[in-house]
Design an enzyme around this catalytic site. Sequence first.
Site, mmCIF file in Angstrom:
data_model
loop_
_atom_site.group_PDB
_atom_site.id
_atom_site.type_symbol
_atom_site.label_atom_id
_atom_site.label_comp_id
_atom_site.label_asym_id
_atom_site.label_seq_id
_atom_site.Cartn_x
_atom_site.Cartn_y
_atom_site.Cartn_z
ATOM 1 N N TYR A 156 136.361 86.189 68.419
ATOM 2 C CA TYR A 156 135.082 86.484 69.141
ATOM 3 C C TYR A 156 133.813 86.012 68.267
ATOM 4 O O TYR A 156 132.866 85.495 69.060
ATOM 5 C CB TYR A 156 135.043 88.225 68.789
ATOM 6 C CG TYR A 156 133.811 88.647 69.550
ATOM 7 C CD1 TYR A 156 133.719 88.823 70.903
ATOM 8 C CD2 TYR A 156 132.764 89.409 68.552
ATOM 9 C CE1 TYR A 156 132.612 89.799 71.734
ATOM 10 C CE2 TYR A 156 131.546 89.959 69.188
ATOM 11 C CZ TYR A 156 131.582 90.095 70.506
ATOM 12 O OH TYR A 156 130.508 90.787 71.105
ATOM 13 N N LYS A 160 130.719 83.407 69.642
ATOM 14 C CA LYS A 160 129.545 83.858 69.677
ATOM 15 C C LYS A 160 128.677 82.891 68.702
ATOM 16 O O LYS A 160 127.547 82.856 69.224
ATOM 17 C CB LYS A 160 129.508 85.292 68.985
ATOM 18 C CG LYS A 160 129.991 86.452 69.893
ATOM 19 C CD LYS A 160 129.444 86.268 71.415
ATOM 20 C CE LYS A 160 129.829 87.387 72.350
ATOM 21 N NZ LYS A 160 129.317 87.480 73.754
HETATM 22 P P1 NAP Z 1 131.480 95.816 78.328
HETATM 23 O O1 NAP Z 1 130.617 97.338 78.345
HETATM 24 O O2 NAP Z 1 132.789 95.648 77.979
HETATM 25 O O3 NAP Z 1 130.970 95.160 79.844
HETATM 26 C C1 NAP Z 1 131.510 93.754 79.826
HETATM 27 C C2 NAP Z 1 131.074 93.372 81.343
HETATM 28 O O4 NAP Z 1 131.581 91.790 81.401
HETATM 29 C C3 NAP Z 1 131.588 94.229 82.397
HETATM 30 O O5 NAP Z 1 130.582 94.008 83.370
HETATM 31 C C4 NAP Z 1 132.819 93.195 82.737
HETATM 32 O O6 NAP Z 1 133.099 93.481 84.057
HETATM 33 C C5 NAP Z 1 132.498 91.804 82.514
HETATM 34 N N1 NAP Z 1 133.123 90.740 82.415
HETATM 35 C C6 NAP Z 1 134.296 90.800 81.686
HETATM 36 N N2 NAP Z 1 134.910 89.428 81.748
HETATM 37 C C7 NAP Z 1 134.418 88.982 82.811
HETATM 38 C C8 NAP Z 1 134.652 87.754 83.270
HETATM 39 N N3 NAP Z 1 135.627 87.042 82.929
HETATM 40 N N4 NAP Z 1 133.993 87.322 84.335
HETATM 41 C C9 NAP Z 1 132.897 88.088 84.794
HETATM 42 N N5 NAP Z 1 132.586 89.224 84.100
HETATM 43 C C10 NAP Z 1 133.304 89.590 83.283
HETATM 44 O O7 NAP Z 1 130.579 94.862 77.201
HETATM 45 P P2 NAP Z 1 129.128 95.186 76.641
HETATM 46 O O8 NAP Z 1 129.147 95.871 75.502
HETATM 47 O O9 NAP Z 1 128.073 95.602 77.811
HETATM 48 O O10 NAP Z 1 128.906 93.554 76.010
HETATM 49 C C11 NAP Z 1 127.886 92.862 76.918
HETATM 50 C C12 NAP Z 1 127.971 91.408 76.448
HETATM 51 O O11 NAP Z 1 127.217 91.526 75.198
HETATM 52 C C13 NAP Z 1 129.284 90.703 75.818
HETATM 53 O O12 NAP Z 1 129.112 89.327 75.750
HETATM 54 C C14 NAP Z 1 129.222 91.197 74.383
HETATM 55 O O13 NAP Z 1 130.048 90.311 73.596
HETATM 56 C C15 NAP Z 1 127.773 91.105 73.776
HETATM 57 N N6 NAP Z 1 127.665 91.940 72.738
HETATM 58 C C16 NAP Z 1 127.853 93.365 72.725
HETATM 59 C C17 NAP Z 1 127.780 94.233 71.634
HETATM 60 C C18 NAP Z 1 127.935 95.597 71.595
HETATM 61 O O14 NAP Z 1 127.750 96.245 70.618
HETATM 62 N N7 NAP Z 1 128.179 96.576 72.825
HETATM 63 C C19 NAP Z 1 127.107 93.831 70.550
HETATM 64 C C20 NAP Z 1 127.009 92.402 70.418
HETATM 65 C C21 NAP Z 1 127.255 91.688 71.606
HETATM 66 P P3 NAP Z 1 134.298 94.376 84.618
HETATM 67 O O15 NAP Z 1 133.547 95.646 84.688
HETATM 68 O O16 NAP Z 1 134.457 94.030 86.142
HETATM 69 O O17 NAP Z 1 135.450 94.373 83.846
#
Ligand code: NAP
Length: 248
Positions: A156, A160
């Site tokens: 990961y 990133k």
């Molecule tokens: P999340 O709640 O797990 O949601 C992930 C989203 O990505 C969902 O809409 C999922 O679609 C979609 N997705 C996954 N694989 C995909 C693919 N191959 N093609 C198209 N869509 C796909 O994640 P989140 O926490 O909102 O994170 C969003 C972004 O922010 C990510 O890049 C993550 O790495 C980054 N981020 C998050 C955090 C955190 O603390 N949450 C921190 C740092 C960075 P489905 O619903 O259809 O599965």
Amino acid sequence: MKLLQDKVALVTGGSRGIGAAIAQRLAEQGASVAFTYLSSEEKAKKIEAGLAANGVKAKAYKSDAGNYAEAEALVGAVLADFGGLDILINNAGITRDNLMLRMSEEQWDEVIQTNLKSVFNLTKHALRPMMKNRGGSIINLSSIVGVTGNAGQANYAASKAGIIGFSKSIAKEMGSRNIRCNVIAPGFIETDMTGELDEKTKEAYLTNIPMKRLGKAGEVADVCVFLGSDMSGYISGQVISVCGALNC
Ligand code: NAP
């Protein structure tokens, strides 16, 4: 006048978490919003209807961001449906955590494909329409883990960190075309992704966060509004952390 009036935005992974909040904030600011999902069809349809209630055009597309051909078809469909593309937000991401000694090749490949190759796929196909429009804003979701590293997340963190180098390169390549490319590096944000963490791990993270709380998806989305709007017209190649002072 809303900040994103008449702009067209494409958000990958808009069916849940941060992506859903981004789609909502963009629509509130007047943007027409295309967004993707992979498996959450029902949620995506509900979000599509909710976005349209802001008086903007909104459409959900089932598309695997990690698949080159699907990304190409997606951008083509968005151009046909919306007539242009001004803002691309590469948000789709997954985790497959494991210590390096136990990490499988599959866990490495899945994360690199979904988190990093996706950013190449979508950017590659969005650039031509943006050049034709004489401008655009690309916003890529990295993580503070891409800057600091994290035990158990080598795949990961590598994906990133890769996003940061990629984005700075695109900012330099495309600056003369008025296409900006910036990175948001969230800390710990309340979503399904962090919901998977056990309470003990969450407590440990909270101890280290100076603001003593997890961030909200809307707080990341607000930065997307700024970076997508003309208010950030001279900002490109930057990494903005949204992390409650964790990474400073
Ligand atoms: P999340 O709640 O797990 O949601 C992930 C989203 O990505 C969902 O809409 C999922 O679609 C979609 N997705 C996954 N694989 C995909 C693919 N191959 N093609 C198209 N869509 C796909 O994640 P989140 O926490 O909102 O994170 C969003 C972004 O922010 C990510 O890049 C993550 O790495 C980054 N981020 C998050 C955090 C955190 O603390 N949450 C921190 C740092 C960075 P489905 O619903 O259809 O599965």
